[in-house]
Design a protein around this motif. Sequence first.
Motif, PDB file in Angstrom:
ATOM      1  N   LEU A 167       0.835  -1.199   0.000  1.00  0.00           N
ATOM      2  CA  LEU A 167       0.000   0.000   0.000  1.00  0.00           C
ATOM      3  C   LEU A 167       0.870   1.250   0.000  1.00  0.00           C
ATOM      4  O   LEU A 167       0.618   2.196  -0.762  1.00  0.00           O
ATOM      5  N   MET A 168       1.899   1.265   0.821  1.00  0.00           N
ATOM      6  CA  MET A 168       2.805   2.410   0.875  1.00  0.00           C
ATOM      7  C   MET A 168       3.560   2.569  -0.445  1.00  0.00           C
ATOM      8  O   MET A 168       3.669   3.664  -0.993  1.00  0.00           O
ATOM      9  N   ALA A 169       4.089   1.453  -0.965  1.00  0.00           N
ATOM     10  CA  ALA A 169       4.871   1.512  -2.202  1.00  0.00           C
ATOM     11  C   ALA A 169       4.029   1.923  -3.394  1.00  0.00           C
ATOM     12  O   ALA A 169       4.540   2.536  -4.339  1.00  0.00           O
ATOM     13  N   GLY A 170       2.743   1.587  -3.377  1.00  0.00           N
ATOM     14  CA  GLY A 170       1.889   1.861  -4.519  1.00  0.00           C
ATOM     15  C   GLY A 170       1.171   3.180  -4.481  1.00  0.00           C
ATOM     16  O   GLY A 170       0.455   3.523  -5.437  1.00  0.00           O
ATOM     17  N   THR A 171       1.355   3.951  -3.416  1.00  0.00           N
ATOM     18  CA  THR A 171       0.656   5.229  -3.308  1.00  0.00           C
ATOM     19  C   THR A 171       1.592   6.418  -3.087  1.00  0.00           C
ATOM     20  O   THR A 171       1.223   7.548  -3.410  1.00  0.00           O
ATOM     21  N   LEU A 172       2.796   6.175  -2.558  1.00  0.00           N
ATOM     22  CA  LEU A 172       3.738   7.260  -2.290  1.00  0.00           C
ATOM     23  C   LEU A 172       4.859   7.252  -3.318  1.00  0.00           C
ATOM     24  O   LEU A 172       5.099   6.250  -3.992  1.00  0.00           O
ATOM     25  N   LYS A 173       5.553   8.374  -3.436  1.00  0.00           N
ATOM     26  CA  LYS A 173       6.753   8.418  -4.254  1.00  0.00           C
ATOM     27  C   LYS A 173       7.841   7.565  -3.600  1.00  0.00           C
ATOM     28  O   LYS A 173       7.825   7.329  -2.395  1.00  0.00           O
ATOM     29  N   ALA A 174       8.795   7.130  -4.422  1.00  0.00           N
ATOM     30  CA  ALA A 174       9.820   6.218  -3.928  1.00  0.00           C
ATOM     31  C   ALA A 174      10.606   6.814  -2.767  1.00  0.00           C
ATOM     32  O   ALA A 174      10.892   6.136  -1.775  1.00  0.00           O
ATOM     33  N   GLU A 175      10.988   8.091  -2.883  1.00  0.00           N
ATOM     34  CA  GLU A 175      11.752   8.726  -1.811  1.00  0.00           C
ATOM     35  C   GLU A 175      10.939   8.815  -0.526  1.00  0.00           C
ATOM     36  O   GLU A 175      11.476   8.618   0.573  1.00  0.00           O
ATOM     37  N   ALA A 176       9.653   9.121  -0.663  1.00  0.00           N
ATOM     38  CA  ALA A 176       8.787   9.180   0.510  1.00  0.00           C
ATOM     39  C   ALA A 176       8.620   7.792   1.120  1.00  0.00           C
ATOM     40  O   ALA A 176       8.595   7.637   2.353  1.00  0.00           O
ATOM     41  N   THR A 177       8.516   6.775   0.276  1.00  0.00           N
ATOM     42  CA  THR A 177       8.409   5.402   0.771  1.00  0.00           C
ATOM     43  C   THR A 177       9.661   5.007   1.539  1.00  0.00           C
ATOM     44  O   THR A 177       9.585   4.379   2.606  1.00  0.00           O
ATOM     45  N   LEU A 178      10.834   5.361   1.003  1.00  0.00           N
ATOM     46  CA  LEU A 178      12.096   5.054   1.665  1.00  0.00           C
ATOM     47  C   LEU A 178      12.141   5.656   3.063  1.00  0.00           C
ATOM     48  O   LEU A 178      12.467   4.977   4.045  1.00  0.00           O
ATOM     49  N   ALA A 179      11.787   6.934   3.174  1.00  0.00           N
ATOM     50  CA  ALA A 179      11.828   7.615   4.469  1.00  0.00           C
ATOM     51  C   ALA A 179      10.761   7.067   5.408  1.00  0.00           C
ATOM     52  O   ALA A 179      11.041   6.771   6.579  1.00  0.00           O
ATOM     53  N   ALA A 180       9.543   6.921   4.905  1.00  0.00           N
ATOM     54  CA  ALA A 180       8.436   6.492   5.761  1.00  0.00           C
ATOM     55  C   ALA A 180       8.619   5.056   6.240  1.00  0.00           C
ATOM     56  O   ALA A 180       8.359   4.741   7.414  1.00  0.00           O
ATOM     57  N   ALA A 181       9.078   4.169   5.359  1.00  0.00           N
ATOM     58  CA  ALA A 181       9.243   2.765   5.744  1.00  0.00           C
ATOM     59  C   ALA A 181      10.301   2.615   6.826  1.00  0.00           C
ATOM     60  O   ALA A 181      10.115   1.852   7.787  1.00  0.00           O
ATOM     61  N   ASN A 182      11.411   3.334   6.692  1.00  0.00           N
ATOM     62  CA  ASN A 182      12.458   3.261   7.720  1.00  0.00           C
ATOM     63  C   ASN A 182      11.998   3.887   9.030  1.00  0.00           C
ATOM     64  O   ASN A 182      12.320   3.386  10.119  1.00  0.00           O
ATOM     65  N   LEU A 183      11.244   4.990   8.945  1.00  0.00           N
ATOM     66  CA  LEU A 183      10.740   5.621  10.156  1.00  0.00           C
ATOM     67  C   LEU A 183       9.768   4.697  10.890  1.00  0.00           C
ATOM     68  O   LEU A 183       9.847   4.531  12.113  1.00  0.00           O
ATOM     69  N   VAL A 184       8.852   4.093  10.146  1.00  0.00           N
ATOM     70  CA  VAL A 184       7.893   3.162  10.752  1.00  0.00           C
ATOM     71  C   VAL A 184       8.624   1.979  11.378  1.00  0.00           C
ATOM     72  O   VAL A 184       8.267   1.519  12.465  1.00  0.00           O
ATOM     73  N   PHE A 185       9.646   1.490  10.698  1.00  0.00           N
ATOM     74  CA  PHE A 185      10.437   0.378  11.234  1.00  0.00           C
ATOM     75  C   PHE A 185      11.025   0.736  12.598  1.00  0.00           C
ATOM     76  O   PHE A 185      10.928  -0.041  13.563  1.00  0.00           O
ATOM     77  N   LEU A 186      11.617   1.915  12.707  1.00  0.00           N
ATOM     78  CA  LEU A 186      12.226   2.336  13.968  1.00  0.00           C
ATOM     79  C   LEU A 186      11.174   2.527  15.057  1.00  0.00           C
ATOM     80  O   LEU A 186      11.374   2.117  16.211  1.00  0.00           O
ATOM     81  N   LEU A 187      10.042   3.140  14.692  1.00  0.00           N
ATOM     82  CA  LEU A 187       8.988   3.372  15.686  1.00  0.00           C
ATOM     83  C   LEU A 187       8.411   2.059  16.198  1.00  0.00           C
ATOM     84  O   LEU A 187       8.179   1.904  17.415  1.00  0.00           O
ATOM     85  N   LEU A 188       8.180   1.106  15.300  1.00  0.00           N
ATOM     86  CA  LEU A 188       7.622  -0.175  15.721  1.00  0.00           C
ATOM     87  C   LEU A 188       8.651  -1.009  16.477  1.00  0.00           C
ATOM     88  O   LEU A 188       8.287  -1.787  17.365  1.00  0.00           O
ATOM     89  N   LEU A 189       9.934  -0.838  16.150  1.00  0.00           N
ATOM     90  CA  LEU A 189      10.982  -1.521  16.903  1.00  0.00           C
ATOM     91  C   LEU A 189      10.952  -1.091  18.364  1.00  0.00           C
ATOM     92  O   LEU A 189      11.091  -1.919  19.274  1.00  0.00           O
ATOM     93  N   VAL A 190      10.758   0.204  18.596  1.00  0.00           N
ATOM     94  CA  VAL A 190      10.764   0.737  19.962  1.00  0.00           C
ATOM     95  C   VAL A 190       9.440   0.492  20.664  1.00  0.00           C
ATOM     96  O   VAL A 190       9.409   0.080  21.837  1.00  0.00           O
TER      97      VAL A 190
END
Length: 257
Positions: A167-190
């Motif tokens: 859903l993220m990859a198919g709706t956001l620009k690639a750069e936005a996906t890169l930033a958002a996916a890594n941010l979500v990863f860190l938030l969910l890790l914590v």
Amino acid sequence: MTTATGTFAPRPGAAPLPRMIRAQAALETRMLLRNGEQLLLTVIIPTLLLVLFSAVRIIDTDAGKPVDFLAPGVLGLAVLSTAFTGQAIATGFERRYGVLKRLAASPLPRWGLMTAKTCAVLVTEVLQVALLTAVALALGWSPHGNPLSVALLLLLGTAAFSGLGLLMAGTLKAEATLAAANLVFLLLLVGGGVIVPMDKFPAAAQQVLQFLPISALSDGLREVLQHGAGLPLADLGILAVWAVLGLGAAAKFFRWE
């Protein structure tokens, strides 16, 4: 060798659908395993977290060996890193560079391409689980519970995170996906109960965090592998809801170009 007029040998045309899916899945798997950044995210980081937090009591994981608490959470983190973060970033850039557009014009149907990507994710997860399990056992982990319950949790977790990643990859620009996916990863890790026990958070925060897919996956795996529970129905239910919502939204809103 003679052939009748108007015939060709070999006969042109699309390969059988299962063969096309297998070939694409093998290609997706090789591309995933050859990507150094993806390997860092999906293999090295979870392994380092498991070793570090098991060897050094940085966070109080209550009674018992730290590895007994950490290993199930890190298995959940492995699913998150592959099915969500890695898949979202890779698919986002494939969409940006026109790879998906060209694949969509091939004989392989779009749902077949997504099936192949899912198969590649599952193959990678099998390797992750095998590696992390071996490391955890070497650190003194004593798992319990039914392996079938673990497999069901991992499959539902994969479905949930795959849907959200696509859903993220198919709706956001690639750069936005890169930033958002890594941010979500860190938030969910914590905040997802992977490393930090949920009871360390304020009660109000726990009421929200417990419904996150990573929290349900980590908690369900911990109930089975640490406490020997049967099917953690509440956690399975949360993951099933996220899987339906994520995959349904991805199917509806995914843009191929």
